[in-house]
Design an enzyme around this catalytic site. Structure first.
Site, PDB file in Angstrom:
ATOM      1  N   ILE A   1      16.033  -8.462   7.194  1.00 32.06           N
ATOM      2  CA  ILE A   1      17.181  -7.806   7.816  1.00 32.06           C
ATOM      3  C   ILE A   1      18.303  -7.812   6.783  1.00 32.06           C
ATOM      4  O   ILE A   1      18.567  -8.841   6.145  1.00 32.06           O
ATOM      5  CB  ILE A   1      17.611  -8.563   9.095  1.00 32.06           C
ATOM      6  CG1 ILE A   1      16.500  -8.450  10.137  1.00 32.06           C
ATOM      7  CG2 ILE A   1      18.929  -8.014   9.628  1.00 32.06           C
ATOM      8  CD1 ILE A   1      16.740  -9.286  11.383  1.00 32.06           C
TER       9      ILE A   1
ATOM     10  N   ASN B   1      13.815   3.887   4.756  1.00 36.27           N
ATOM     11  CA  ASN B   1      12.874   2.867   5.243  1.00 36.27           C
ATOM     12  C   ASN B   1      11.737   3.547   5.985  1.00 36.27           C
ATOM     13  O   ASN B   1      11.912   4.626   6.559  1.00 36.27           O
ATOM     14  CB  ASN B   1      13.592   1.897   6.190  1.00 36.27           C
ATOM     15  CG  ASN B   1      12.675   0.777   6.673  1.00 36.27           C
ATOM     16  OD1 ASN B   1      11.890   0.229   5.884  1.00 36.27           O
ATOM     17  ND2 ASN B   1      12.737   0.449   7.943  1.00 36.27           N
TER      18      ASN B   1
ATOM     19  N   SER C   1       7.685   6.434  11.419  1.00 32.98           N
ATOM     20  CA  SER C   1       8.960   7.124  11.224  1.00 32.98           C
ATOM     21  C   SER C   1       9.541   6.737   9.871  1.00 32.98           C
ATOM     22  O   SER C   1       9.422   5.587   9.446  1.00 32.98           O
ATOM     23  CB  SER C   1       9.980   6.695  12.294  1.00 32.98           C
ATOM     24  OG  SER C   1       9.481   6.886  13.590  1.00 32.98           O
TER      25      SER C   1
ATOM     26  N   HIS D   1       9.005   2.846   9.067  1.00 34.05           N
ATOM     27  CA  HIS D   1       8.810   1.931  10.197  1.00 34.05           C
ATOM     28  C   HIS D   1       7.591   2.393  11.004  1.00 34.05           C
ATOM     29  O   HIS D   1       7.501   3.564  11.369  1.00 34.05           O
ATOM     30  CB  HIS D   1      10.057   1.909  11.084  1.00 34.05           C
ATOM     31  CG  HIS D   1       9.908   0.984  12.252  1.00 34.05           C
ATOM     32  ND1 HIS D   1      10.031  -0.389  12.134  1.00 34.05           N
ATOM     33  CD2 HIS D   1       9.585   1.219  13.545  1.00 34.05           C
ATOM     34  CE1 HIS D   1       9.810  -0.942  13.311  1.00 34.05           C
ATOM     35  NE2 HIS D   1       9.541   0.001  14.185  1.00 34.05           N
TER      36      HIS D   1
ATOM     37  N   LEU E   1      19.653  -2.014  12.751  1.00 36.46           N
ATOM     38  CA  LEU E   1      18.261  -2.306  12.377  1.00 36.46           C
ATOM     39  C   LEU E   1      17.307  -1.285  12.994  1.00 36.46           C
ATOM     40  O   LEU E   1      17.288  -1.107  14.221  1.00 36.46           O
ATOM     41  CB  LEU E   1      17.898  -3.723  12.856  1.00 36.46           C
ATOM     42  CG  LEU E   1      16.492  -4.199  12.509  1.00 36.46           C
ATOM     43  CD1 LEU E   1      16.311  -4.367  11.007  1.00 36.46           C
ATOM     44  CD2 LEU E   1      16.178  -5.497  13.238  1.00 36.46           C
ATOM     45  N   ASP E   2      16.502  -0.629  12.142  1.00 38.59           N
ATOM     46  CA  ASP E   2      15.552   0.413  12.579  1.00 38.59           C
ATOM     47  C   ASP E   2      16.253   1.503  13.384  1.00 38.59           C
ATOM     48  O   ASP E   2      15.624   2.178  14.212  1.00 38.59           O
ATOM     49  CB  ASP E   2      14.409  -0.183  13.431  1.00 38.59           C
ATOM     50  CG  ASP E   2      13.565  -1.176  12.657  1.00 38.59           C
ATOM     51  OD1 ASP E   2      13.452  -1.035  11.429  1.00 38.59           O
ATOM     52  OD2 ASP E   2      13.021  -2.102  13.290  1.00 38.59           O
TER      53      ASP E   2
ATOM     54  N   SER F   1       0.841  -1.207   0.000  1.00 36.66           N
ATOM     55  CA  SER F   1       0.000   0.000   0.000  1.00 36.66           C
ATOM     56  C   SER F   1       0.873   1.254   0.000  1.00 36.66           C
ATOM     57  O   SER F   1       0.500   2.270  -0.599  1.00 36.66           O
ATOM     58  CB  SER F   1      -0.980   0.002   1.179  1.00 36.66           C
ATOM     59  OG  SER F   1      -0.305   0.121   2.403  1.00 36.66           O
TER      60      SER F   1
HETATM   61  C1  GRF Z   1       3.930  -0.671   6.824  1.00 37.54           C
HETATM   62  O1  GRF Z   1       3.274  -0.533   8.049  1.00 37.54           O
HETATM   63  C2  GRF Z   1       5.363  -0.259   6.947  1.00 37.54           C
HETATM   64  O2  GRF Z   1       5.559   0.794   7.834  1.00 37.54           O
HETATM   65  C3  GRF Z   1       5.993  -1.504   7.487  1.00 37.54           C
HETATM   66  O3  GRF Z   1       5.334  -2.556   6.828  1.00 37.54           O
HETATM   67  C4  GRF Z   1       4.048  -2.135   6.425  1.00 37.54           C
HETATM   68  C5  GRF Z   1       3.973  -2.328   4.948  1.00 37.54           C
HETATM   69  O4  GRF Z   1       2.692  -2.100   4.460  1.00 37.54           O
HETATM   70  N1  GRF Z   1       7.420  -1.470   7.315  1.00 37.54           N
HETATM   71  P1  GRF Z   1       2.454  -2.035   2.885  1.00 37.54           P
HETATM   72  O5  GRF Z   1       3.066  -3.301   2.286  1.00 37.54           O
HETATM   73  O6  GRF Z   1       3.108  -0.798   2.364  1.00 37.54           O
HETATM   74  O7  GRF Z   1       0.966  -2.020   2.726  1.00 37.54           O
END
Ligand code: GRF
Length: 201
Positions: free
Chosen positions: A89, A104, A133, A106, A141-142, A12
């Site tokens: 990872i 990225n 974020s 998160h 990581l993150d 999405s």
């Molecule tokens: C999102 O919540 C993103 O922050 C996390 O994984 C989810 C991915 O959702 N890393 P989509 O595949 O973009 O719908």
């Protein structure tokens, strides 16, 4: 600016980036997934974007998978690499190679709630607010420098699903905006920090 988007699932966020691509001066050269059934691959194909699936379970090690991933990315010559729900990872070698041009998203207010199942963990911890974020990817990581966050209030009757939906809506607004900063040359990674318009974030 030429970019590559890495996904593992629904995509999405990818969709929101595709929908905004012209406005944010982004040309998505290809979408890469580590899962063949990721719905995001269909979204990319519908938008006429080339796709690659590299199944991580067909490689003997993380390093070997990352090498293959890197070789596919490099063919696309991206100036920006966008992780959008890419659930792997990455090795230190890989993150070092693309440091400064890999972003990225998160679903938490980093540095709080790194890792998985953030929505459930946030609710269980009794937090009052949650959010999303966007950060530069480093070997931690993150843990790379945060560029931008959006906050979402936690409601009394929230469960992980309802909360995730509201956070996702924020993700879809924030990610294209941050990518635009990067394609405009306003956002940079300098001395291990995120810098926007010359100011450390
Ligand atoms: C999102 O919540 C993103 O922050 C996390 O994984 C989810 C991915 O959702 N890393 P989509 O595949 O973009 O719908």
């Amino acid at each position: 600016m030429d970019g590559v988007v890495l996904i593992s699932g629904s995509g999405s966020n990818l969709q929101s980036i595709i929908d905004n691509a012209d406005d944010i001066n982004l040309k998505i050269n290809c979408v890469i997934s580590n899962k063949s059934d990721a719905y995001g691959l269909k979204r990319a194909q519908k938008a006429g974007i080339s796709t690659h699936t590299i199944k991580h379970d067909q490689f003997p090690s993380r390093g070997e998978f990352d090498k293959k991933l890197s070789s596919v990315i490099d063919v696309c010559k991206p100036e920006i690499i966008i992780l959008a729900g890419f659930m792997r990872i990455l090795s230190t070698e890989f993150t070092k190679k693309y440091c400064g041009k890999m972003l990225n998203i998160h679903p938490s207010l980093l540095p709080k709630f790194q890792g998985l199942n953030t929505h459930q963990r946030v609710i269980e911890s009794g937090e009052k607010e949650h959010g999303v974020s966007i950060h530069f990817v480093t070997e931690e990581l993150d843990g790379g420098p945060v560029i931008a966050q959006s906050t979402v209030a936690i409601l009394e009757n929230d469960n992980a699903k309802s909360l995730a939906e509201r956070v996702l809506a924020e993700e879809h607004k924030l990610y294209p905006e941050v990518i635009h900063w990067f394609t405009q040359g306003r956002l940079k990674f300098k001395n291990s920090k995120a810098v926007l318009d010359g100011k450390v974030l």
